[in-house]
Write a protein that holds these residues in place. Structure first.
Motif, mmCIF file in Angstrom:
data_model
loop_
_atom_site.group_PDB
_atom_site.id
_atom_site.type_symbol
_atom_site.label_atom_id
_atom_site.label_comp_id
_atom_site.label_asym_id
_atom_site.label_seq_id
_atom_site.Cartn_x
_atom_site.Cartn_y
_atom_site.Cartn_z
ATOM 1 N N HIS A 11 0.807 -1.213 0.000
ATOM 2 C CA HIS A 11 0.000 0.000 0.000
ATOM 3 C C HIS A 11 0.841 1.264 0.000
ATOM 4 O O HIS A 11 0.401 2.311 -0.430
ATOM 5 C CB HIS A 11 -0.906 0.014 1.234
ATOM 6 N N LYS A 49 12.880 -1.981 0.625
ATOM 7 C CA LYS A 49 11.458 -1.636 0.768
ATOM 8 C C LYS A 49 11.363 -0.122 0.835
ATOM 9 O O LYS A 49 11.824 0.499 1.790
ATOM 10 C CB LYS A 49 10.897 -2.302 2.039
ATOM 11 N N GLU A 96 16.800 -8.586 3.946
ATOM 12 C CA GLU A 96 17.316 -9.766 3.238
ATOM 13 C C GLU A 96 16.429 -10.076 2.036
ATOM 14 O O GLU A 96 15.196 -9.902 2.107
ATOM 15 C CB GLU A 96 17.415 -10.971 4.181
ATOM 16 N N ASP A 109 6.641 -8.240 6.316
ATOM 17 C CA ASP A 109 5.683 -7.141 6.471
ATOM 18 C C ASP A 109 5.273 -6.874 7.924
ATOM 19 O O ASP A 109 4.219 -7.329 8.387
ATOM 20 C CB ASP A 109 4.430 -7.384 5.604
HETATM 21 P P1 ATP Z 1 1.039 -4.115 2.615
HETATM 22 O O1 ATP Z 1 0.385 -3.120 1.768
HETATM 23 O O2 ATP Z 1 0.475 -5.511 2.430
HETATM 24 O O3 ATP Z 1 1.168 -3.728 4.047
HETATM 25 P P2 ATP Z 1 3.787 -3.398 2.390
HETATM 26 O O4 ATP Z 1 3.777 -2.070 1.721
HETATM 27 O O5 ATP Z 1 4.011 -3.377 3.854
HETATM 28 O O6 ATP Z 1 2.505 -4.242 2.039
HETATM 29 P P3 ATP Z 1 5.324 -5.803 2.000
HETATM 30 O O7 ATP Z 1 4.122 -6.658 2.252
HETATM 31 O O8 ATP Z 1 6.388 -5.817 3.017
HETATM 32 O O9 ATP Z 1 4.887 -4.290 1.690
HETATM 33 O O10 ATP Z 1 5.932 -6.171 0.585
HETATM 34 C C1 ATP Z 1 5.162 -6.122 -0.604
HETATM 35 C C2 ATP Z 1 5.528 -7.307 -1.480
HETATM 36 O O11 ATP Z 1 6.926 -7.241 -1.837
HETATM 37 C C3 ATP Z 1 5.364 -8.668 -0.791
HETATM 38 O O12 ATP Z 1 4.070 -9.169 -0.930
HETATM 39 C C4 ATP Z 1 6.402 -9.512 -1.509
HETATM 40 O O13 ATP Z 1 5.895 -10.021 -2.712
HETATM 41 C C5 ATP Z 1 7.518 -8.535 -1.834
HETATM 42 N N1 ATP Z 1 8.578 -8.576 -0.813
HETATM 43 C C6 ATP Z 1 8.539 -8.021 0.415
HETATM 44 N N2 ATP Z 1 9.680 -8.210 1.090
HETATM 45 C C7 ATP Z 1 10.480 -8.931 0.280
HETATM 46 C C8 ATP Z 1 11.810 -9.453 0.403
HETATM 47 N N3 ATP Z 1 12.511 -9.257 1.503
HETATM 48 N N4 ATP Z 1 12.326 -10.144 -0.630
HETATM 49 C C9 ATP Z 1 11.590 -10.326 -1.764
HETATM 50 N N5 ATP Z 1 10.346 -9.856 -1.949
HETATM 51 C C10 ATP Z 1 9.785 -9.162 -0.944
#
Ligand code: ATP
Length: 361
Positions: free
Chosen positions: A23, A42, A94, A161
């Motif tokens: 999001h 991220k 990682e 997450d």
């Molecule tokens: P949400 O909106 O669900 O809260 P977010 O913005 O917090 O999402 P994450 O859920 O942490 O983001 O990551 C989004 C996507 O990125 C994950 O569903 C996954 O596919 C990918 N991802 C996240 N962390 C990693 C990682 N360490 N290595 C590889 N891919 C990742």
């Protein structure tokens, strides 16, 4: 422990392809220039002003960072570095290259309960570790359970997450309405004081789905799903559970308990006879029982379809928003700044819960 750096992330890391989106930003592959090691970055957009609802409040990013810093466990995504600028925070974590656990399982022809338990055990160990640190994840769902490397014989689970995670302080009462409808516990919906037990409920839902391919409380819409959760309306439909052992159902029943105090803890789960059999007979039962693969594959395909639908919908909204902004900024030069801070009043829900509630159920 990672120190927050104020330098430009690109001085240290080469930014690569998009691995996923959430999001509040994207996750991209990154290459550490000094060592040549691959990581994931991220990228979290920060809120520009107090009145804006786009982007994350700095405080919640700090919480995510602080929580990740204190969680060093084989089954929890590790944090390497943090970079902060005016507009965004970048977490270098990682690289988890094995994809989602559910996708990995859906590719299989069959899976015994014993094999499924190997994954569940790792989830319980990661979550149990968080709970010993008084941290609850509050968003456990298939999308947040990944595999480090799916090419090895016994892949390692990585929980990701921590955007909704919370560390409980002594005597603190914490309430929150955030989460994803299918997986949230009754006490979240009822806005009651929360505890780590909310994660255990979510693990109960995940286990139920894993074994049957059915989501226990899923209604025709979010409202119905929430009603089913609060009303504890679920059962083990014989059509879907005819390959499931009695011990597995007993395990689920001890997680999907309305009163959080009565739910098993992660440690208790790890010694439940389904997870840790005490007799030969119990062990044989698990290896003879299997997950309902046909139904599970269907569930997963539908889940993936919904995820990509949500993503396309979000991209379309953004595109329209940018067009609106552009045309307005041509009329009024003062509005030229608005592109990244424009509110989506038409579809932007009032709170995180509503955004999440309508996101993946
Ligand atoms: P949400 O909106 O669900 O809260 P977010 O913005 O917090 O999402 P994450 O859920 O942490 O983001 O990551 C989004 C996507 O990125 C994950 O569903 C996954 O596919 C990918 N991802 C996240 N962390 C990693 C990682 N360490 N290595 C590889 N891919 C990742």
């Amino acid at each position: 422990m990672a120190q927050i750096k104020l330098q430009n992330v690109e001085d240290y890391y080469e930014i690569g392809e998009v691995l996923g989106s959430g999001h509040f930003g994207q996750v991209r592959a990154v290459l550490e220039r000094a060592s040549g090691v691959h990581w994931a970055g991220k990228f979290l957009k920060l809120r520009r002003s107090a009145s804006s609802r786009l982007g994350l409040e700095k405080k919640s990013v700090e919480t995510e960072v602080e929580i990740l810093q204190s969680l060093q466990h084989a089954n929890v995504m590790a944090l390497r570095d943090v970079f902060e600028s005016r507009a965004e925070v970048v977490l270098i974590v990682e690289l988890i290259s094995g994809g989602e656990l559910f996708d990995f399982i859906a590719e299989k022809e069959s899976l015994s309960e014993e094999e499924a338990i190997e994954f569940l055990k790792q989830i319980l160990m990661g979550v149990g570790f968080m709970h010993t640190k008084n941290i609850a994840h509050f968003d456990l769902k298939p999308e947040n359970i990944m595999l480090a490397d799916k090419t090895i014989p016994h892949p390692h689970i990585k929980i990701i997450d921590f955007g909704l995670a919370h560390r409980f302080k002594q005597g603190e009462e914490y309430r929150s309405l955030s989460g994803t409808p299918q997986y949230i516990s009754p006490e979240v919906i009822n806005y009651e004081p929360l505890s780590e037990a909310a994660d255990i409920w979510s693990i109960g839902v995940i286990t139920y789905i894993l074994l049957s391919g059915l989501s226990p409380f899923q209604g025709d819409n979010d409202e119905e799903t929430l009603k089913n959760i609060v009303g504890m309306i679920y059962d083990f439909e014989e059509n879907y559970f005819n390959q499931t052992s009695t011990m597995a159902k007993d395990f689920i029943e001890k997680l999907l308990v309305k009163d959080p105090i009565e739910r098993m803890t992660a440690d208790e789960c790890l010694v439940h006879p389904w997870i840790k059999p005490l007799t030969r007979k119990q062990a044989d039962n698990r290896s003879r029982s299997s997950i309902n693969m046909k139904s599970f594959k269907k569930f997963n395909a539908k889940r993936k379809w919904k995820m990509s639908y949500n993503m396309v919908w979000a991209c379309n909204r953004l595109f329209r928003l940018q067009l609106q902004c552009k045309s307005r900024s041509q009329e009024d030069p003062e509005l030229r700044q608005c592109e990244s801070d424009q509110e989506d009043t038409e579809t932007k829900p009032a709170s995180l819960i509503r955004r999440r509630l309508s996101s993946s159920s």
